[in-house]
Design an enzyme around this catalytic site. Structure first.
Site, PDB file in Angstrom:
ATOM      1  N   HIS A  66     -46.888  16.455 -13.234  1.00 37.89           N
ATOM      2  CA  HIS A  66     -45.774  16.669 -12.301  1.00 37.89           C
ATOM      3  C   HIS A  66     -44.406  16.588 -12.956  1.00 37.89           C
ATOM      4  O   HIS A  66     -43.466  17.243 -12.532  1.00 37.89           O
ATOM      5  CB  HIS A  66     -45.825  15.626 -11.178  1.00 37.89           C
ATOM      6  CG  HIS A  66     -47.087  15.646 -10.385  1.00 37.89           C
ATOM      7  ND1 HIS A  66     -47.292  16.532  -9.364  1.00 37.89           N
ATOM      8  CD2 HIS A  66     -48.227  14.907 -10.469  1.00 37.89           C
ATOM      9  CE1 HIS A  66     -48.499  16.330  -8.832  1.00 37.89           C
ATOM     10  NE2 HIS A  66     -49.083  15.347  -9.497  1.00 37.89           N
ATOM     11  N   ALA A 145     -49.661   8.850  -2.558  1.00 33.83           N
ATOM     12  CA  ALA A 145     -48.196   8.888  -2.454  1.00 33.83           C
ATOM     13  C   ALA A 145     -47.677  10.172  -1.812  1.00 33.83           C
ATOM     14  O   ALA A 145     -46.472  10.350  -1.671  1.00 33.83           O
ATOM     15  CB  ALA A 145     -47.583   8.713  -3.841  1.00 33.83           C
ATOM     16  N   HIS A 221     -58.335  14.503 -10.667  1.00 27.29           N
ATOM     17  CA  HIS A 221     -58.376  13.072 -11.022  1.00 27.29           C
ATOM     18  C   HIS A 221     -59.613  12.352 -10.443  1.00 27.29           C
ATOM     19  O   HIS A 221     -59.527  11.575  -9.506  1.00 27.29           O
ATOM     20  CB  HIS A 221     -57.077  12.321 -10.753  1.00 27.29           C
ATOM     21  CG  HIS A 221     -56.342  12.559  -9.466  1.00 27.29           C
ATOM     22  ND1 HIS A 221     -56.924  12.374  -8.240  1.00 27.29           N
ATOM     23  CD2 HIS A 221     -55.066  12.920  -9.223  1.00 27.29           C
ATOM     24  CE1 HIS A 221     -56.019  12.620  -7.297  1.00 27.29           C
ATOM     25  NE2 HIS A 221     -54.883  12.962  -7.873  1.00 27.29           N
ATOM     26  N   HIS A 256     -55.735   3.817 -13.857  1.00 24.29           N
ATOM     27  CA  HIS A 256     -56.302   4.544 -12.715  1.00 24.29           C
ATOM     28  C   HIS A 256     -57.824   4.440 -12.671  1.00 24.29           C
ATOM     29  O   HIS A 256     -58.419   4.443 -11.603  1.00 24.29           O
ATOM     30  CB  HIS A 256     -55.914   6.023 -12.768  1.00 24.29           C
ATOM     31  CG  HIS A 256     -54.528   6.301 -12.292  1.00 24.29           C
ATOM     32  ND1 HIS A 256     -53.424   6.014 -13.030  1.00 24.29           N
ATOM     33  CD2 HIS A 256     -54.074   6.834 -11.129  1.00 24.29           C
ATOM     34  CE1 HIS A 256     -52.350   6.364 -12.346  1.00 24.29           C
ATOM     35  NE2 HIS A 256     -52.724   6.863 -11.192  1.00 24.29           N
ATOM     36  N   ASP A 279     -51.387  13.512 -15.013  1.00 25.94           N
ATOM     37  CA  ASP A 279     -50.852  13.277 -13.673  1.00 25.94           C
ATOM     38  C   ASP A 279     -49.496  12.577 -13.772  1.00 25.94           C
ATOM     39  O   ASP A 279     -49.108  11.804 -12.895  1.00 25.94           O
ATOM     40  CB  ASP A 279     -51.834  12.439 -12.830  1.00 25.94           C
ATOM     41  CG  ASP A 279     -51.535  12.477 -11.334  1.00 25.94           C
ATOM     42  OD1 ASP A 279     -50.737  13.329 -10.903  1.00 25.94           O
ATOM     43  OD2 ASP A 279     -52.083  11.641 -10.601  1.00 25.94           O
ATOM     44  N   GLY A 314     -49.050   8.395  -9.326  1.00 23.57           N
ATOM     45  CA  GLY A 314     -48.809   9.132 -10.566  1.00 23.57           C
ATOM     46  C   GLY A 314     -48.914   8.185 -11.754  1.00 23.57           C
ATOM     47  O   GLY A 314     -49.096   6.983 -11.589  1.00 23.57           O
TER      48      GLY A 314
HETATM   49 ZN   LIG Z   1     -52.991  13.259  -6.977  1.00 26.77          ZN
END
Ligand SMILES: [Zn+2]
Length: 388
Positions: A66, A145, A221, A256, A279, A314
């Site tokens: 992103h 989010a 993900h 994560h 990510d 993220g």
């Molecule tokens: Zn995502």
């Protein structure tokens, strides 16, 4: 006459084989020869790049990213995308797919136009391959989010408008296949050559299997924001682990996903179906503090990005670190980790004929690193865009 360049004195990981003291010759944008020093003829006029005993590998391709260095794809400007392109190149990326978040149609159209411009004009670092739409067609239960009021069921009509505004540059859509209408939507993506990916989804195992039959090919993900595994309801995770039709993204930042879950994914999917992603958000490469993800504020502390309610939002991962983590936390050979960062993303996007490996005929997208995955040089289509 195109300029001829020769990379010498490196260990070349194609990554299908290792060539000690290998030589890579590229002419203009394309690789023309790869081999051992005594096998490859190099023209006298060629420019020499000394890899100084480093590793010469295909450049990394991040298909789910992103932002970084204070910028975000959702800024929707050429300038932001160009700055991202330069920043990613410093971490070994030769290409990336600009990833959106759930937003209004007008915001997504703005991004589509900015990405289109970046692709037409070209950028100064990593190549922009197109758009990964993460949402807005995701599950409210697994939105993380993403803004609740921006989530909606898949719309063929909306997608068509974004597709055209981007000049057909959407490469992937992350969606929740449990939405009514998703079968038709996935079939449409497939007919356009766009990868349909399950993510931010609360689908049951059988809903994912149905979606595979309609053309679902990838998972966003893996483990994160998807219905987990239960031995009586294997959920999205069970479908991803078991079905070879799906390639699987992994955020390997050790936050994560636990290293044991990373190992499980590698065991289930094998070396050819795991795709390393970051990510990453705009806070990457920036100090701790508060940053915007869409309209939401996230707090970054010790490199971990969380929303106001403490959910992961993220990452601050970069592709070089992702590769390093696969070696250090999962115990993979460097060659395999590179395959997951360069070759597998190219295969997933269907561009492996031109990208993802160091072979004659492919784009000269090359990274020179050391054994610890520190990046020394990044070459995009034959152009050195970053060098230490
Ligand atoms: Zn995502």
């Amino acid at each position: 006459m195109k300029e001829v360049n020769v990379i010498k004195n490196g260990r070349v990981l194609t990554p299908f084989k290792t060539i000690e003291k290998g030589v890579v010759v590229f002419e203009g944008e394309k690789i023309v020869a790869v081999g051992r020093e005594n096998e490859v003829r190099t023209p006298k006029s060629a420019k020499i790049i000394d890899a100084s005993d480093g590793v010469v590998a295909p450049g990394f391709i991040d298909i789910h990213v992103h932002g970084g260095k204070g910028r975000d794809v959702m800024d929707a400007s050429y300038e932001a995308i160009n700055e991202l392109s330069k920043f990613f190149a410093t971490h070994g990326n030769t290409a990336f797919v600009a990833t959106t978040i759930s937003a209004s149609r007008s915001e997504l159209l703005k991004v589509a136009k900015a990405v289109r411009l970046a692709m037409e004009k070209g950028t100064d670092g990593a190549e922009v391959l197109g758009i990964h739409m993460e949402g807005p067609y995701m599950s409210p239960d697994e939105r993380g989010a993403h803004a609740a009021d921006q989530i909606r069921p898949p719309s063929l009509e909306e997608f068509q408008e974004i597709w055209e505004a981007s000049n057909r540059a959407v490469r992937m859509v992350t969606l929740a296949p449990e939405w009514a209408g998703s079968e038709k939507f996935i079939e449409n993506l497939r007919s356009l050559g766009v990868v349909a990916s399950v993510g931010h989804s609360n689908a049951t195992y059988s809903q994912v299997v149905d979606a595979i039959q309609h053309g679902l090919r990838h998972a966003s993900h893996t483990f994160h924001r998807m219905r987990g595994f239960h031995h009586r309801e294997p959920g999205v995770v069970g479908a991803v682990l078991v079905h070879d039709e799906l390639t699987a993204e992994l955020i390997c930042d050790n936050v994560h996903v636990h290293p044991t879950a990373m190992k499980l994914l590698v065991k289930a999917k094998g070396a050819n179906r795991v795709v390393l992603i970051t990510d990453a958000i705009r806070a990457v490469g920036m100090p701790n503090g508060e940053y915007k993800v869409g309209k939401a504020t996230v707090i970054v502390k010790n490199g971990v990005s969380r929303s106001a309610v403490g959910e992961l939002a993220g990452s601050t991962l970069t592709m070089d670190r992702a590769v390093r983590n696969m070696v250090k936390s999962v115990g993979l050979p460097l060659q395999t980790a590179i395959k997951m960062a360069a070759t597998n993303p190219a295969t997933t996007l269907g561009i492996d004929k031109v990208k993802g490996s160091v072979k004659p005929g492919k784009d000269a997208d090359i990274v020179i690193i050391d054994e610890e995955v520190n990046v020394y040089m990044t070459i995009v289509k034959g152009r050195v865009v970053y060098a230490t």
